[in-house]
Design an enzyme around this catalytic site. Sequence first.
Site, mmCIF file in Angstrom:
data_model
loop_
_atom_site.group_PDB
_atom_site.id
_atom_site.type_symbol
_atom_site.label_atom_id
_atom_site.label_comp_id
_atom_site.label_asym_id
_atom_site.label_seq_id
_atom_site.Cartn_x
_atom_site.Cartn_y
_atom_site.Cartn_z
ATOM 1 N N GLU A 1 0.809 -1.232 0.000
ATOM 2 C CA GLU A 1 0.000 0.000 0.000
ATOM 3 C C GLU A 1 0.840 1.278 0.000
ATOM 4 O OE1 GLU A 1 -2.713 -0.504 3.299
ATOM 5 O OE2 GLU A 1 -3.230 -2.533 2.682
ATOM 6 N N ASN B 1 2.038 -4.700 -3.415
ATOM 7 C CA ASN B 1 0.698 -5.167 -3.089
ATOM 8 C C ASN B 1 -0.175 -4.001 -2.652
ATOM 9 O OD1 ASN B 1 -1.113 -7.477 -2.437
ATOM 10 N ND2 ASN B 1 -0.860 -6.816 -0.316
ATOM 11 N N HIS C 1 -10.208 -6.912 -1.601
ATOM 12 C CA HIS C 1 -11.220 -6.668 -0.572
ATOM 13 C C HIS C 1 -12.415 -5.976 -1.239
ATOM 14 C CE1 HIS C 1 -8.462 -7.805 2.603
ATOM 15 N NE2 HIS C 1 -7.587 -6.894 2.222
ATOM 16 N N GLU D 1 -5.622 -11.038 -0.956
ATOM 17 C CA GLU D 1 -6.365 -10.870 0.304
ATOM 18 C C GLU D 1 -7.879 -10.825 0.051
ATOM 19 O OE1 GLU D 1 -5.002 -7.486 2.504
ATOM 20 O OE2 GLU D 1 -2.927 -7.715 1.852
ATOM 21 N N ASP E 1 -11.720 -11.042 0.147
ATOM 22 C CA ASP E 1 -12.921 -11.267 0.940
ATOM 23 C C ASP E 1 -14.013 -10.361 0.358
ATOM 24 O OD1 ASP E 1 -11.068 -9.743 3.616
ATOM 25 O OD2 ASP E 1 -12.270 -8.674 2.122
HETATM 26 O O1 G3I Z 1 -2.171 -8.363 18.886
HETATM 27 C C1 G3I Z 1 -3.067 -7.430 19.521
HETATM 28 C C2 G3I Z 1 -3.475 -7.964 20.884
HETATM 29 O O2 G3I Z 1 -2.332 -8.033 21.727
HETATM 30 C C3 G3I Z 1 -4.525 -7.031 21.489
HETATM 31 O O3 G3I Z 1 -4.965 -7.571 22.715
HETATM 32 C C4 G3I Z 1 -5.698 -6.916 20.509
HETATM 33 C C5 G3I Z 1 -6.793 -6.027 21.045
HETATM 34 O O4 G3I Z 1 -6.541 -4.708 20.690
HETATM 35 O O5 G3I Z 1 -5.226 -6.353 19.265
HETATM 36 C C6 G3I Z 1 -4.281 -7.233 18.657
HETATM 37 O O6 G3I Z 1 -3.838 -6.652 17.457
HETATM 38 C C7 G3I Z 1 -4.800 -6.697 16.393
HETATM 39 C C8 G3I Z 1 -4.177 -7.442 15.203
HETATM 40 O O7 G3I Z 1 -5.046 -7.399 14.064
HETATM 41 C C9 G3I Z 1 -3.872 -8.897 15.539
HETATM 42 O O8 G3I Z 1 -5.089 -9.564 15.826
HETATM 43 C C10 G3I Z 1 -5.113 -5.255 15.982
HETATM 44 O O9 G3I Z 1 -5.811 -4.626 17.028
HETATM 45 C C11 G3I Z 1 -5.967 -5.254 14.718
HETATM 46 O O10 G3I Z 1 -6.120 -3.912 14.250
HETATM 47 C C12 G3I Z 1 -5.256 -6.038 13.628
HETATM 48 O O11 G3I Z 1 -6.109 -6.076 12.494
HETATM 49 C C13 G3I Z 1 -5.457 -6.533 11.302
HETATM 50 C C14 G3I Z 1 -5.449 -5.376 10.293
HETATM 51 O O12 G3I Z 1 -4.830 -5.833 9.069
HETATM 52 C C15 G3I Z 1 -4.681 -4.192 10.801
HETATM 53 O O13 G3I Z 1 -4.724 -3.180 9.796
HETATM 54 C C16 G3I Z 1 -6.261 -7.683 10.723
HETATM 55 O O14 G3I Z 1 -6.202 -8.813 11.589
HETATM 56 C C17 G3I Z 1 -5.711 -8.073 9.344
HETATM 57 O O15 G3I Z 1 -6.566 -9.018 8.719
HETATM 58 C C18 G3I Z 1 -5.619 -6.846 8.440
HETATM 59 O O16 G3I Z 1 -5.015 -7.229 7.245
HETATM 60 C C19 G3I Z 1 -4.676 -6.149 6.334
HETATM 61 C C20 G3I Z 1 -3.487 -6.615 5.520
HETATM 62 O O17 G3I Z 1 -2.418 -6.954 6.374
HETATM 63 C C21 G3I Z 1 -3.095 -5.560 4.510
HETATM 64 N N1 G3I Z 1 -4.222 -5.226 3.645
HETATM 65 C C22 G3I Z 1 -5.413 -4.771 4.394
HETATM 66 C C23 G3I Z 1 -5.847 -5.841 5.386
HETATM 67 C C24 G3I Z 1 -7.070 -5.380 6.139
HETATM 68 O O18 G3I Z 1 -6.771 -4.247 6.915
#
Ligand code: G3I
Length: 331
Positions: free
Chosen positions: A127, A168, A204, A232, A234
Amino acid sequence: MSIETTGHDHDPFRIGCAVDADALDDPVYRQLIPRLFRLITPENAMKFVSLRPSRDVFDFAAADRVMELAEAEGLAVRGHTLAWHSQLSEWVGELPAGERADVLRDHIHTVVGRYSGRIEQWDVVNEPLDDDGAPRRTPWFEASGIDYIADAFRWAHEADPSARLFINDYNVEDLGEKSDAYYVLVQRLLAEGVPIHGFGAQGHRIVGDPPTTMRENLQRFADLGLQVALTEVDIRMPVGVDEASVACVNAADLERQASDYTTMVAAARAVPECTAFVLWGLSDGHSWIPETFAGFGAAHVLDGRLQPKPAFDAVFGEQAQAAVEVEAALP
Ligand code: G3I
């Protein structure tokens, strides 16, 4: 539980899935992934914030768990992601801009080097452009200007010459302003001899809005000599609640979702250089969407009880004897 699927190992077009390292503790989840997919991507475990609790510490525990699954089950891996503006450790933003390039080079050398020869493709830069095609003002851009993109690819190639290195982004499935900007950027990188090997379109989408020019768009990147991938995928839809306050979706949306997945798989398959179609989550029970898009969800091919939705056959139909009999595996 019994799963009957038959993947064609010789088929270069591989259905993949993002893997939640934390969910690998669930034996059903752990068993389903290799039965359904030939390629996996760590959803979060190889991101900067996951690997780098502090500048002097690398924590590979979660990433190694995903790699253990891949290598135990013979799955290809897409590493994700090395240079991104999101999910960055807080200490990076606190660094003087002049130190960031050294940090990124050390990060890429260390992470890509650790898995050298074991990860087939990397999302090296994720991005880097805004939707209008202008460079995104990321901490890496602030430090080095647009050259950080070429630097990142060169550092990754130094660390693992065998890995295929991708750029990507989202909203680049179709022909348009943003994908046009990537088309220009990639040609410039190639002309400069930058080791870039692939273009990833994240995929997405919202139900009812499938890509319409994706085959033509991906084919033009392939015609530059690149691999392409849907990285990715969905397809989210509105999720309401019924009178018993249970989450529910519209049956027409489920059918529309299946049609949209069919459209995306067909367009991707029509590009011979498309080597991966990665679902960004196994099921509606393991999804980033509800927390990100209020009122939306149900974006995946299995529902919250790991039961196949119409989208499952749309994605696996011709590959799998889709007899997925899974009891309600989750408590
Ligand atoms: O690891 C912490 C944990 O310690 C904490 O307790 C919990 C509660 O706040 O948060 C956890 O981190 C989360 C992380 O996922 C792991 O689960 C973050 O808050 C959460 O924001 C994060 O979301 C991820 C997101 O990227 C962040 O932008 C999604 O799982 C993931 O599917 C998503 O994937 C991205 C790609 O990498 C790039 N393209 C876009 C896509 C969607 O945003």
